[in-house]
Design a protein around this motif. Structure first.
Motif, PDB file in Angstrom:
ATOM      1  N   UNK B 169       0.816  -1.215   0.000  1.00 48.65           N
ATOM      2  CA  UNK B 169       0.000   0.000   0.000  1.00 48.65           C
ATOM      3  C   UNK B 169       0.853   1.270   0.000  1.00 48.65           C
ATOM      4  N   UNK B 170       2.126   1.178   0.439  1.00 48.50           N
ATOM      5  CA  UNK B 170       3.040   2.327   0.312  1.00 48.50           C
ATOM      6  C   UNK B 170       3.322   2.573  -1.171  1.00 48.50           C
ATOM      7  N   UNK B 211      13.184  -5.842  -2.441  1.00 47.13           N
ATOM      8  CA  UNK B 211      12.478  -4.970  -1.496  1.00 47.13           C
ATOM      9  C   UNK B 211      12.777  -3.513  -1.812  1.00 47.13           C
ATOM     10  N   UNK B 212      11.810  -2.658  -1.529  1.00 47.53           N
ATOM     11  CA  UNK B 212      11.935  -1.225  -1.833  1.00 47.53           C
ATOM     12  C   UNK B 212      12.282  -0.975  -3.292  1.00 47.53           C
ATOM     13  N   UNK B 213      11.942  -1.915  -4.117  1.00 44.26           N
ATOM     14  CA  UNK B 213      12.190  -1.789  -5.563  1.00 44.26           C
ATOM     15  C   UNK B 213      10.988  -2.378  -6.271  1.00 44.26           C
ATOM     16  N   UNK B 214      10.536  -1.684  -7.298  1.00 39.52           N
ATOM     17  CA  UNK B 214       9.492  -2.252  -8.144  1.00 39.52           C
ATOM     18  C   UNK B 214      10.169  -2.687  -9.437  1.00 39.52           C
ATOM     19  N   UNK B 227      12.248   0.583 -10.290  1.00 34.90           N
ATOM     20  CA  UNK B 227      12.011   1.904  -9.722  1.00 34.90           C
ATOM     21  C   UNK B 227      12.206   1.779  -8.223  1.00 34.90           C
ATOM     22  N   UNK B 228      13.022   2.667  -7.662  1.00 34.88           N
ATOM     23  CA  UNK B 228      13.228   2.663  -6.206  1.00 34.88           C
ATOM     24  C   UNK B 228      11.932   3.099  -5.523  1.00 34.88           C
ATOM     25  N   UNK B 229      11.574   2.421  -4.487  1.00 32.94           N
ATOM     26  CA  UNK B 229      10.370   2.773  -3.755  1.00 32.94           C
ATOM     27  C   UNK B 229      10.744   2.987  -2.298  1.00 32.94           C
TER      28      UNK B 229
END
Lengths: 92, 249
Positions: B169-170, B211-214, B227-229
């Motif tokens: 959800x983030x 993780x923290x990556x799409x 994409x960095x998330x």
């Protein structure tokens, strides 16, 4: 000044993979994308809603950082910016 | 402990992660939400890798139009429950693991019970409302969520470790509209195998998780991108897990 704009997934089919846009000083990020897409109705409608705001599920990145869509117009693009616009996919 | 048959079955991968790694897989229980396009490769590859227990949930019956991508099922299965078909195929491909299937729709009221004591959730769904439910359960149980989604030749994947990384959800604060998505089987094949790889890495505690990556796949260009998330400190789903950390992240 020049800004790179990259599109992903369905946006790519409608608007191409990437382009370099020549933009005027003090252009906001939403204005830039509207200028680029205004001649492509389908592309424009995929990204923007009826009131001209980014559709709420669109992911917009500026120089690898996520843009908060509520504050998108606060982003004044700068020379050399790398903008990425991505529509999440849903199938499984 | 492994039987002679298991030792032989897993010989080539035990060269990679040894007896200890294979034991980790055997002790694990993974919940796979969906036995369709993504659920097919995910469950097949996790089964052959020797994940000790797989729970597969789906509510549908097999339709002819599923067969271009849902490789767990074939023409003989048309009209059968997907769970029944999945159970048969997965048991056949690896009789040394436990397969549990549940014929159900994943909803807020039953999701926690369905997931039970699983060590991780694989999102092989085709809609965002169900994904948000799975994300909430992953956060509540503090177990990982392995997300994948596809459309046409495009796919995306990311891994969520609740309390440590951006959650579903983030990253996807708003759901895209529901649509009948075009799809060719190779795309869920690629994304599903990435999800299965993430599960293995998580259980083996090795490699760099997504993780923290799409991860974004464009099959037409044969191009992958990420994409960095970042975690959203205001996230309604996972924000509370980070309260003790203040704004350090």
């Amino acid at each position: 000044m020049k800004v790179k704009v990259r599109f992903f997934a369905r946006f790519r089919e409608l608007l191409g993979t990437e382009l370099i846009a020549e933009v005027a000083e003090r252009t906001t990020l939403p204005d830039l994308i509207q200028q680029i897409t205004q001649k492509n109705i389908e592309g424009y409608n995929a990204i923007f809603d009826e009131s001209g705001h980014f559709r709420e599920y669109v992911i917009v990145m500026r120089n690898a950082r996520r843009i908060d869509l509520e504050d998108a117009e606060k982003n004044i693009v700068a020379n050399g910016d790398d903008i990425a616009i991505f529509p999440p996919v849903a199938g499984g | 402990m492994f039987s002679e048959r298991e030792r032989e079955r897993y010989k080539r991968q035990m060269m990679l992660f040894g007896n200890e790694g294979q034991e980790r897989l055997k002790k694990a229980h993974i919940f796979i939400a969906g036995a369709g396009g993504l659920g097919s490769p995910v469950s097949l590859y996790l089964a052959v890798a020797g994940i000790g227990t797989l729970t597969v949930v789906d509510r549908d019956v097999v339709d002819q139009s599923n067969l271009n991508r849902q490789i767990l099922h074939n023409d003989n299965d048309i009209g059968r429950k997907k769970t029944e078909s999945a159970e048969e195929k997965l048991r056949a491909i690896n009789p040394d693991i436990t397969i549990r299937v549940i014929d159900a729709t994943i909803e807020e009221k039953n999701a926690e019970k369905l997931v039970g004591k699983a060590d991780g959730i694989v999102d092989a769904m085709d809609n965002y409302p169900a994904r948000y439910i799975l994300n909430d359960i992953a956060i509540r149980k503090k177990i990982p969520l392995f997300h994948g989604a596809i459309c046409g030749f495009y796919g995306q994947a990311t891994t969520v470790i609740p309390g440590e990384t951006a959650c579903f959800a983030c990253i996807f604060q708003k759901a895209p509209p529901k649509e009948v998505f075009p799809v060719v089987g190779v795309t869920p094949g690629i994304i599903g195998v990435i999800q299965a790889t993430e599960v293995l890495k998580y259980l083996l505690k090795s490699g760099e998780l997504l993780t923290n990556r799409l991860f974004i796949w464009d099959g037409m260009q044969a191009h992958a991108e990420e994409i960095r998330m970042e975690r959203d400190p205001r996230c309604a789903a996972c924000g509370s897990l980070f309260e003790n950390y203040g704004d350090k992240q």
